[in-house]
Design a protein around this motif. Structure first.
Motif, PDB file in Angstrom:
ATOM      1  N   ILE A  99       0.805  -1.215   0.000  1.00  0.00           N
ATOM      2  CA  ILE A  99       0.000   0.000   0.000  1.00  0.00           C
ATOM      3  C   ILE A  99       0.842   1.270   0.000  1.00  0.00           C
ATOM      4  O   ILE A  99       0.329   2.350  -0.274  1.00  0.00           O
ATOM      5  CB  ILE A  99      -1.008   0.011   1.174  1.00  0.00           C
ATOM      6  N   LEU A 100       2.141   1.145   0.288  1.00  0.00           N
ATOM      7  CA  LEU A 100       3.031   2.305   0.281  1.00  0.00           C
ATOM      8  C   LEU A 100       4.456   1.813   0.063  1.00  0.00           C
ATOM      9  O   LEU A 100       4.886   0.842   0.686  1.00  0.00           O
ATOM     10  CB  LEU A 100       2.947   3.041   1.628  1.00  0.00           C
ATOM     11  N   SER A 101       5.184   2.476  -0.832  1.00  0.00           N
ATOM     12  CA  SER A 101       6.586   2.131  -1.099  1.00  0.00           C
ATOM     13  C   SER A 101       7.464   3.339  -0.831  1.00  0.00           C
ATOM     14  O   SER A 101       7.101   4.471  -1.172  1.00  0.00           O
ATOM     15  CB  SER A 101       6.771   1.697  -2.555  1.00  0.00           C
ATOM     16  N   SER A 102       8.609   3.087  -0.244  1.00  0.00           N
ATOM     17  CA  SER A 102       9.539   4.171   0.083  1.00  0.00           C
ATOM     18  C   SER A 102      10.445   4.478  -1.098  1.00  0.00           C
ATOM     19  O   SER A 102      10.500   3.749  -2.083  1.00  0.00           O
ATOM     20  CB  SER A 102      10.408   3.778   1.280  1.00  0.00           C
ATOM     21  N   GLN A 103      11.199   5.538  -0.928  1.00  0.00           N
ATOM     22  CA  GLN A 103      12.310   5.831  -1.825  1.00  0.00           C
ATOM     23  C   GLN A 103      13.438   4.853  -1.493  1.00  0.00           C
ATOM     24  O   GLN A 103      13.324   4.066  -0.565  1.00  0.00           O
ATOM     25  CB  GLN A 103      12.780   7.261  -1.595  1.00  0.00           C
TER      26      GLN A 103
ATOM     27  N   ARG B 187      -1.170  14.887   6.059  1.00  0.00           N
ATOM     28  CA  ARG B 187       0.125  14.444   5.511  1.00  0.00           C
ATOM     29  C   ARG B 187      -0.009  13.739   4.160  1.00  0.00           C
ATOM     30  O   ARG B 187       0.981  13.364   3.556  1.00  0.00           O
ATOM     31  CB  ARG B 187       0.824  13.505   6.488  1.00  0.00           C
ATOM     32  N   TYR B 188      -1.235  13.550   3.690  1.00  0.00           N
ATOM     33  CA  TYR B 188      -1.452  12.854   2.421  1.00  0.00           C
ATOM     34  C   TYR B 188      -1.685  13.852   1.300  1.00  0.00           C
ATOM     35  O   TYR B 188      -2.448  14.799   1.438  1.00  0.00           O
ATOM     36  CB  TYR B 188      -2.653  11.909   2.519  1.00  0.00           C
ATOM     37  N   ARG B 189      -1.010  13.631   0.182  1.00  0.00           N
ATOM     38  CA  ARG B 189      -1.219  14.425  -1.025  1.00  0.00           C
ATOM     39  C   ARG B 189      -1.949  13.522  -2.011  1.00  0.00           C
ATOM     40  O   ARG B 189      -1.415  12.501  -2.431  1.00  0.00           O
ATOM     41  CB  ARG B 189       0.114  14.890  -1.634  1.00  0.00           C
ATOM     42  N   ARG B 190      -3.173  13.898  -2.324  1.00  0.00           N
ATOM     43  CA  ARG B 190      -4.003  13.132  -3.259  1.00  0.00           C
ATOM     44  C   ARG B 190      -3.741  13.679  -4.661  1.00  0.00           C
ATOM     45  O   ARG B 190      -4.016  14.841  -4.934  1.00  0.00           O
ATOM     46  CB  ARG B 190      -5.460  13.252  -2.856  1.00  0.00           C
TER      47      ARG B 190
ATOM     48  N   ASP C 217      -1.760  10.035 -16.921  1.00  0.00           N
ATOM     49  CA  ASP C 217      -2.784   9.215 -17.580  1.00  0.00           C
ATOM     50  C   ASP C 217      -4.121   9.235 -16.839  1.00  0.00           C
ATOM     51  O   ASP C 217      -5.053   8.535 -17.212  1.00  0.00           O
ATOM     52  CB  ASP C 217      -2.291   7.777 -17.756  1.00  0.00           C
ATOM     53  N   GLY C 218      -4.207  10.031 -15.778  1.00  0.00           N
ATOM     54  CA  GLY C 218      -5.452  10.143 -15.019  1.00  0.00           C
ATOM     55  C   GLY C 218      -5.567   9.199 -13.839  1.00  0.00           C
ATOM     56  O   GLY C 218      -6.516   9.294 -13.063  1.00  0.00           O
ATOM     57  N   SER C 219      -4.608   8.285 -13.686  1.00  0.00           N
ATOM     58  CA  SER C 219      -4.642   7.358 -12.549  1.00  0.00           C
ATOM     59  C   SER C 219      -4.483   8.134 -11.242  1.00  0.00           C
ATOM     60  O   SER C 219      -3.709   9.085 -11.166  1.00  0.00           O
ATOM     61  CB  SER C 219      -3.514   6.332 -12.652  1.00  0.00           C
ATOM     62  N   ALA C 220      -5.226   7.709 -10.244  1.00  0.00           N
ATOM     63  CA  ALA C 220      -5.152   8.348  -8.930  1.00  0.00           C
ATOM     64  C   ALA C 220      -4.073   7.668  -8.098  1.00  0.00           C
ATOM     65  O   ALA C 220      -3.878   6.450  -8.186  1.00  0.00           O
ATOM     66  CB  ALA C 220      -6.501   8.241  -8.230  1.00  0.00           C
ATOM     67  N   TYR C 221      -3.351   8.463  -7.297  1.00  0.00           N
ATOM     68  CA  TYR C 221      -2.369   7.927  -6.361  1.00  0.00           C
ATOM     69  C   TYR C 221      -2.182   8.928  -5.246  1.00  0.00           C
ATOM     70  O   TYR C 221      -2.760  10.014  -5.270  1.00  0.00           O
ATOM     71  CB  TYR C 221      -1.052   7.584  -7.058  1.00  0.00           C
ATOM     72  N   PHE C 222      -1.379   8.549  -4.258  1.00  0.00           N
ATOM     73  CA  PHE C 222      -1.104   9.471  -3.159  1.00  0.00           C
ATOM     74  C   PHE C 222       0.336   9.337  -2.705  1.00  0.00           C
ATOM     75  O   PHE C 222       0.995   8.336  -2.965  1.00  0.00           O
ATOM     76  CB  PHE C 222      -2.060   9.248  -1.980  1.00  0.00           C
TER      77      PHE C 222
ATOM     78  N   THR D 156     -10.576   7.475  -7.703  1.00  0.00           N
ATOM     79  CA  THR D 156     -10.218   8.219  -6.494  1.00  0.00           C
ATOM     80  C   THR D 156     -10.754   7.514  -5.252  1.00  0.00           C
ATOM     81  O   THR D 156     -10.139   7.580  -4.197  1.00  0.00           O
ATOM     82  CB  THR D 156     -10.730   9.671  -6.545  1.00  0.00           C
ATOM     83  N   ALA D 157     -11.885   6.819  -5.385  1.00  0.00           N
ATOM     84  CA  ALA D 157     -12.435   6.074  -4.243  1.00  0.00           C
ATOM     85  C   ALA D 157     -11.480   4.961  -3.821  1.00  0.00           C
ATOM     86  O   ALA D 157     -11.254   4.744  -2.626  1.00  0.00           O
ATOM     87  CB  ALA D 157     -13.806   5.500  -4.586  1.00  0.00           C
ATOM     88  N   ALA D 158     -10.880   4.274  -4.789  1.00  0.00           N
ATOM     89  CA  ALA D 158      -9.914   3.211  -4.483  1.00  0.00           C
ATOM     90  C   ALA D 158      -8.673   3.816  -3.834  1.00  0.00           C
ATOM     91  O   ALA D 158      -8.131   3.259  -2.878  1.00  0.00           O
ATOM     92  CB  ALA D 158      -9.549   2.433  -5.743  1.00  0.00           C
ATOM     93  N   ARG D 159      -8.218   4.970  -4.342  1.00  0.00           N
ATOM     94  CA  ARG D 159      -7.071   5.660  -3.741  1.00  0.00           C
ATOM     95  C   ARG D 159      -7.374   6.017  -2.289  1.00  0.00           C
ATOM     96  O   ARG D 159      -6.546   5.827  -1.408  1.00  0.00           O
ATOM     97  CB  ARG D 159      -6.746   6.929  -4.527  1.00  0.00           C
TER      98      ARG D 159
END
Length: 109
Positions: free
Chosen positions: A26-30, A54-57, A62-67, A86-89
């Motif tokens: 659900i989250l990957s680091s640098q 702390r979340y940037r939506r 290509d229009g894909s949602a991420y944070f 966006t609901a899945a994000r």
């Protein structure tokens, strides 16, 4: 089932993934130069995960949602996968809020 952090090597560097209880990342680091820095990144996720501010939506080209999850200084701590809606994000964000603070670290270095 609770989530976990997978701490691993990436070539000569280190990184981590936060996984939900179903083992979905659900989250990957640098990538970090040292293992200690990656461990500090995990602690930063734990500290900041519950804070919605702390979340940037975001949306990809290509229009894909991420944070992204950012620290108090604005640095990105981790990035999500791409979502089709966006609901899945937003469900992904809720999963980080749930699993981030207490996830166990599994050291695979």
């Amino acid at each position: 089932m609770s989530g976990d952090y997978i701490l691993k090597r990436s070539g000569e560097q280190f990184m981590f993934n936060l996984r939900a209880g179903n083992h979905q990342v659900i989250l990957s680091s640098q990538r970090y130069a040292s293992k200690a820095s990656a461990q500090q990144g995990i602690e930063s996720v734990r500290k900041n995960a519950a804070d919605d501010a702390r979340y940037r939506r975001l949306a990809a080209k290509d229009g894909s949602a991420y944070f992204t999850l950012v620290a108090a200084n604005g640095e990105i701590i981790g990035t999500s996968e791409m979502y089709t809606t966006t609901a899945a994000r937003d469900k992904g964000i809720e999963s980080v809020k749930t699993n981030g603070p207490d996830g166990v670290v599994k050291d695979e270095t």
